[in-house]
Motif scaffolding. Structure first.
Motif, PDB file in Angstrom:
ATOM      1  N   UNK A  78       0.832  -1.206   0.000  1.00 17.67           N
ATOM      2  CA  UNK A  78       0.000   0.000   0.000  1.00 17.67           C
ATOM      3  C   UNK A  78       0.865   1.253   0.000  1.00 17.67           C
ATOM      4  N   UNK A  79       1.926   1.242   0.805  1.00 21.21           N
ATOM      5  CA  UNK A  79       2.811   2.395   0.850  1.00 21.21           C
ATOM      6  C   UNK A  79       3.479   2.616  -0.516  1.00 21.21           C
ATOM      7  N   UNK A  80       3.908   1.534  -1.174  1.00 19.65           N
ATOM      8  CA  UNK A  80       4.517   1.642  -2.498  1.00 19.65           C
ATOM      9  C   UNK A  80       3.530   2.244  -3.501  1.00 19.65           C
ATOM     10  N   UNK A  81       2.313   1.732  -3.495  1.00 18.44           N
ATOM     11  CA  UNK A  81       1.297   2.236  -4.434  1.00 18.44           C
ATOM     12  C   UNK A  81       0.969   3.693  -4.148  1.00 18.44           C
ATOM     13  N   UNK A  82       0.927   4.036  -2.870  1.00 18.83           N
ATOM     14  CA  UNK A  82       0.645   5.413  -2.484  1.00 18.83           C
ATOM     15  C   UNK A  82       1.739   6.343  -3.008  1.00 18.83           C
ATOM     16  N   UNK A  83       2.991   5.903  -2.894  1.00 16.88           N
ATOM     17  CA  UNK A  83       4.118   6.703  -3.386  1.00 16.88           C
ATOM     18  C   UNK A  83       4.026   6.868  -4.900  1.00 16.88           C
ATOM     19  N   UNK A  84       3.701   5.777  -5.613  1.00 18.96           N
ATOM     20  CA  UNK A  84       3.555   5.857  -7.069  1.00 18.96           C
ATOM     21  C   UNK A  84       2.487   6.864  -7.462  1.00 18.96           C
ATOM     22  N   UNK A  85       1.341   6.791  -6.800  1.00 18.31           N
ATOM     23  CA  UNK A  85       0.244   7.711  -7.114  1.00 18.31           C
ATOM     24  C   UNK A  85       0.673   9.149  -6.843  1.00 18.31           C
ATOM     25  N   UNK A  86       1.342   9.379  -5.727  1.00 15.32           N
ATOM     26  CA  UNK A  86       1.787  10.732  -5.390  1.00 15.32           C
ATOM     27  C   UNK A  86       2.783  11.259  -6.419  1.00 15.32           C
ATOM     28  N   UNK A  87       3.644  10.387  -6.941  1.00 13.23           N
ATOM     29  CA  UNK A  87       4.593  10.809  -7.979  1.00 13.23           C
ATOM     30  C   UNK A  87       3.853  11.306  -9.209  1.00 13.23           C
ATOM     31  N   UNK A  88       2.866  10.520  -9.648  1.00  9.91           N
ATOM     32  CA  UNK A  88       2.105  10.923 -10.833  1.00  9.91           C
ATOM     33  C   UNK A  88       1.278  12.179 -10.567  1.00  9.91           C
ATOM     34  N   UNK A  89       0.772  12.315  -9.352  1.00  5.56           N
ATOM     35  CA  UNK A  89       0.026  13.530  -9.015  1.00  5.56           C
ATOM     36  C   UNK A  89       0.949  14.743  -9.017  1.00  5.56           C
ATOM     37  N   UNK A  90       2.167  14.564  -8.534  1.00  4.00           N
ATOM     38  CA  UNK A  90       3.141  15.658  -8.523  1.00  4.00           C
ATOM     39  C   UNK A  90       3.520  16.043  -9.952  1.00  4.00           C
ATOM     40  N   UNK A  91       3.717  15.041 -10.802  1.00  3.28           N
ATOM     41  CA  UNK A  91       4.014  15.306 -12.210  1.00  3.28           C
ATOM     42  C   UNK A  91       2.854  16.071 -12.838  1.00  3.28           C
ATOM     43  N   UNK A  92       1.633  15.658 -12.527  1.00  6.48           N
ATOM     44  CA  UNK A  92       0.449  16.326 -13.075  1.00  6.48           C
ATOM     45  C   UNK A  92       0.394  17.776 -12.603  1.00  6.48           C
ATOM     46  N   UNK A  93       0.684  17.981 -11.337  1.00 11.86           N
ATOM     47  CA  UNK A  93       0.664  19.336 -10.784  1.00 11.86           C
ATOM     48  C   UNK A  93       1.692  20.226 -11.489  1.00 11.86           C
ATOM     49  N   UNK A  94       2.905  19.719 -11.664  1.00  6.31           N
ATOM     50  CA  UNK A  94       3.947  20.492 -12.355  1.00  6.31           C
ATOM     51  C   UNK A  94       3.573  20.744 -13.812  1.00  6.31           C
ATOM     52  N   UNK A  95       3.006  19.710 -14.451  1.00  6.94           N
ATOM     53  CA  UNK A  95       2.592  19.844 -15.841  1.00  6.94           C
ATOM     54  C   UNK A  95       1.488  20.893 -15.982  1.00  6.94           C
ATOM     55  N   UNK A  96       0.563  20.913 -15.039  1.00  5.67           N
ATOM     56  CA  UNK A  96      -0.522  21.897 -15.070  1.00  5.67           C
ATOM     57  C   UNK A  96       0.026  23.310 -14.869  1.00  5.67           C
ATOM     58  N   UNK A  97       0.998  23.456 -13.963  1.00  2.00           N
ATOM     59  CA  UNK A  97       1.614  24.774 -13.761  1.00  2.00           C
ATOM     60  C   UNK A  97       2.313  25.243 -15.041  1.00  2.00           C
ATOM     61  N   UNK A  98       2.984  24.326 -15.702  1.00  4.86           N
ATOM     62  CA  UNK A  98       3.639  24.648 -16.977  1.00  4.86           C
ATOM     63  C   UNK A  98       2.599  25.065 -18.009  1.00  4.86           C
TER      64      UNK A  98
END
Length: 146
Positions: free
Chosen positions: A101-121
């Motif tokens: 669960x912790x691994x999956x949570x980290x993966x999801x957070x990575x993609x969410x962070x990428x999405x956030x940066x992409x949206x800011x761009x």
């Protein structure tokens, strides 16, 4: 311009995987609690039986009753040992699912962070386009008056 995240499908898949692991984790917690509760009840039963035997010994017991009580205690000990092993297995399964669960949570957070940066761009690009358009409009107005 409409914002479209390029990894949106991957993020959705990762969120679904995380939710599946969360369900499994909750199931392992429930299983662990059930097995631990069963072990607790057996240990309590053993404690009560020992106390009962002590009370009976002071009053006097026949050899047959002592043998019977000892055999019952031995059987109870075997059941307790078996349940202790099950508790250990359930705890290990729970810890394994927690790690997943912790691994999956980290993966999801990575993609969410990428999405956030992409949206800011994306927002910055829109702002640049708007600024260029405003500059162009200003130049046209200036040239038309001049």
């Amino acid at each position: 311009m409409i914002y479209q995240y390029k990894f949106d499908k991957i993020l959705t898949i990762k969120e679904n995987e995380k939710n599946d692991v969360l369900v499994k984790y909750n199931e392992t917690i429930k299983k662990f609690e059930e097995v631990a509760e069963k072990l607790y009840k057996l240990l309590k039963k053993k404690e009560d039986l020992l106390q009962f035997q002590q009370e009976k010994l002071t009053q006097g017991l026949t050899v047959q009753e002592i043998r019977h009580n000892q055999q019952f205690m031995d059987n109870l000990e075997n059941i307790i040992m078996h349940n202790q092993k099950e508790v250990i297995k359930a705890r290990q399964a729970m810890n394994t699912q927690q790690s997943k669960l912790m691994e999956k949570n980290i993966e999801v957070k990575k993609y969410e962070k990428i999405k956030e940066k992409d949206f800011q761009k994306f927002l910055e690009e829109i702002k640049e386009v708007e600024n260029k358009d405003m500059d162009e409009i200003s130049i046209r107005q200036f040239l038309s008056k001049g």
